[in-house]
Design a protein around this motif. Sequence first.
Motif, short mmCIF file in Angstrom:
data_model
loop_
_atom_site.label_atom_id
_atom_site.label_comp_id
_atom_site.label_asym_id
_atom_site.label_seq_id
_atom_site.Cartn_x
_atom_site.Cartn_y
_atom_site.Cartn_z
N ILE A 3 44.75 53.19 31.78
CA ILE A 3 45.89 52.29 31.94
C ILE A 3 46.52 52.47 33.32
CG2 ILE A 3 48.18 51.72 31.05
CD1 ILE A 3 47.12 52.51 28.27
N LEU A 4 46.65 53.71 33.76
CA LEU A 4 47.21 53.99 35.08
C LEU A 4 46.33 53.39 36.18
CD1 LEU A 4 49.41 55.55 36.69
CD2 LEU A 4 47.80 57.44 36.77
N LEU A 5 45.02 53.55 36.06
CA LEU A 5 44.11 52.97 37.05
C LEU A 5 44.15 51.43 37.04
CD1 LEU A 5 40.93 55.20 36.89
CD2 LEU A 5 42.39 54.81 38.85
N THR A 6 44.30 50.85 35.87
CA THR A 6 44.37 49.39 35.78
C THR A 6 45.64 48.87 36.45
OG1 THR A 6 43.15 49.49 33.70
CG2 THR A 6 44.29 47.43 34.19
N ILE A 7 46.76 49.56 36.21
CA ILE A 7 48.02 49.14 36.85
C ILE A 7 47.92 49.28 38.36
CG2 ILE A 7 50.46 49.77 37.09
CD1 ILE A 7 50.40 50.46 34.08
N HIS A 9 45.20 49.20 40.14
CA HIS A 9 44.24 48.19 40.60
C HIS A 9 44.92 46.82 40.74
CE1 HIS A 9 40.23 46.57 41.22
NE2 HIS A 9 40.49 45.64 40.34
N ILE A 10 45.73 46.45 39.78
CA ILE A 10 46.43 45.16 39.83
C ILE A 10 47.43 45.13 40.99
CG2 ILE A 10 48.05 43.67 38.58
CD1 ILE A 10 46.57 44.50 36.02
N LEU A 11 48.17 46.23 41.18
CA LEU A 11 49.12 46.28 42.29
C LEU A 11 48.41 46.19 43.64
CD1 LEU A 11 51.63 48.99 41.01
CD2 LEU A 11 51.97 46.51 41.16
N VAL A 12 47.28 46.87 43.78
CA VAL A 12 46.53 46.81 45.04
C VAL A 12 45.97 45.40 45.25
CG1 VAL A 12 44.47 47.68 46.21
CG2 VAL A 12 46.03 49.26 45.13
N CYS A 13 45.55 44.74 44.18
CA CYS A 13 45.05 43.36 44.30
C CYS A 13 46.14 42.43 44.84
CB CYS A 13 44.58 42.84 42.95
SG CYS A 13 43.04 43.54 42.40
N ILE A 14 47.32 42.55 44.27
CA ILE A 14 48.44 41.69 44.71
C ILE A 14 48.81 42.01 46.16
CG2 ILE A 14 50.87 41.17 44.30
CD1 ILE A 14 50.27 41.62 41.29
N ALA A 15 48.85 43.30 46.50
CA ALA A 15 49.18 43.70 47.87
C ALA A 15 48.12 43.21 48.85
CB ALA A 15 49.33 45.21 47.95
N ILE A 62 41.12 51.31 48.70
CA ILE A 62 41.68 51.66 47.38
C ILE A 62 41.19 50.69 46.31
CG2 ILE A 62 43.84 51.85 46.07
CD1 ILE A 62 45.17 52.77 48.68
N PHE A 63 41.09 49.40 46.66
CA PHE A 63 40.58 48.40 45.72
C PHE A 63 39.15 48.71 45.30
CE2 PHE A 63 38.22 44.44 45.04
CZ PHE A 63 38.92 43.91 43.98
N MET A 64 38.31 49.07 46.26
CA MET A 64 36.91 49.40 45.94
C MET A 64 36.82 50.65 45.06
SD MET A 64 34.88 47.22 47.28
CE MET A 64 34.85 45.95 48.51
N LEU A 65 37.60 51.65 45.39
CA LEU A 65 37.56 52.90 44.60
C LEU A 65 38.05 52.67 43.17
CD1 LEU A 65 38.76 55.54 47.22
CD2 LEU A 65 36.45 55.19 46.32
N THR A 66 39.13 51.92 43.00
CA THR A 66 39.61 51.67 41.63
C THR A 66 38.64 50.78 40.87
OG1 THR A 66 40.99 49.84 42.43
CG2 THR A 66 42.06 51.99 42.17
N SER A 67 37.99 49.85 41.56
CA SER A 67 36.99 48.99 40.89
C SER A 67 35.82 49.82 40.38
CB SER A 67 36.47 47.92 41.84
OG SER A 67 37.49 47.04 42.20
N LEU A 68 35.30 50.69 41.23
CA LEU A 68 34.17 51.53 40.83
C LEU A 68 34.56 52.51 39.72
CD1 LEU A 68 32.58 52.29 44.31
CD2 LEU A 68 31.67 50.83 42.51
N THR A 69 35.76 53.07 39.81
CA THR A 69 36.20 54.02 38.78
C THR A 69 36.39 53.32 37.44
OG1 THR A 69 37.32 55.28 40.51
CG2 THR A 69 37.92 55.79 38.24
N LEU A 70 37.01 52.14 37.45
CA LEU A 70 37.18 51.40 36.19
C LEU A 70 35.85 50.97 35.60
CD1 LEU A 70 40.33 49.25 37.01
CD2 LEU A 70 40.16 51.07 35.32
N ALA A 71 34.90 50.61 36.44
CA ALA A 71 33.58 50.23 35.94
C ALA A 71 32.87 51.44 35.34
CB ALA A 71 32.73 49.64 37.07
N TYR A 72 33.01 52.59 35.96
CA TYR A 72 32.39 53.80 35.43
C TYR A 72 33.03 54.20 34.10
CZ TYR A 72 31.02 58.68 34.97
OH TYR A 72 30.54 59.85 34.49
N LEU A 73 34.35 54.13 34.03
CA LEU A 73 35.04 54.52 32.79
C LEU A 73 34.76 53.55 31.65
CD1 LEU A 73 38.50 55.72 34.12
CD2 LEU A 73 36.61 57.11 33.27
#
Length: 131
Positions: A3-7, A9-15, A62-73
């Motif tokens: 949930i923390l990674l998703t939040i 990720h969304i904030l980085v997307c908007i930024a 940061i967007f790439m790292l959160t994307s890869l981490t969420l895909a792995y999880l």
Amino acid sequence: MTILLTILHILVCIALIAIVLLQSGKGAEMGASFGAGGSQSVFGAGGGTTFLSKLTTGAAIIFMLTSLTLAYLSGQSETSSIMPKGTVAPAPRKTSAPSTTQPAGTPQAPVQSTPAQQPSQRSPESAPQTK
């Protein structure tokens, strides 16, 4: 954790969207179309990196790292069940009546209203006559 990674990720997307929209394009100046941009040769032909371009690079990383981490999880198989561990499911009950359900697509036999006669109990009218 997810949930923390998703939040984040969304904030980085908007930024990232906001940062890219705030930047001006390379051809935004009128002088760039006539070759005046080439006179700033101190930083090369592309010019110096601005704060917004550095911020874009950081947000993209940061967007790439959160994307890869969420895909792995999401690929990790969590064994989630509604049954708690250590419980045994009860054995199914046996019914005395036969099952009347048939698999889909199986034709049903026609129902006879009168019982069929056995060959020894034929009536004289239905017996073959020999002459």
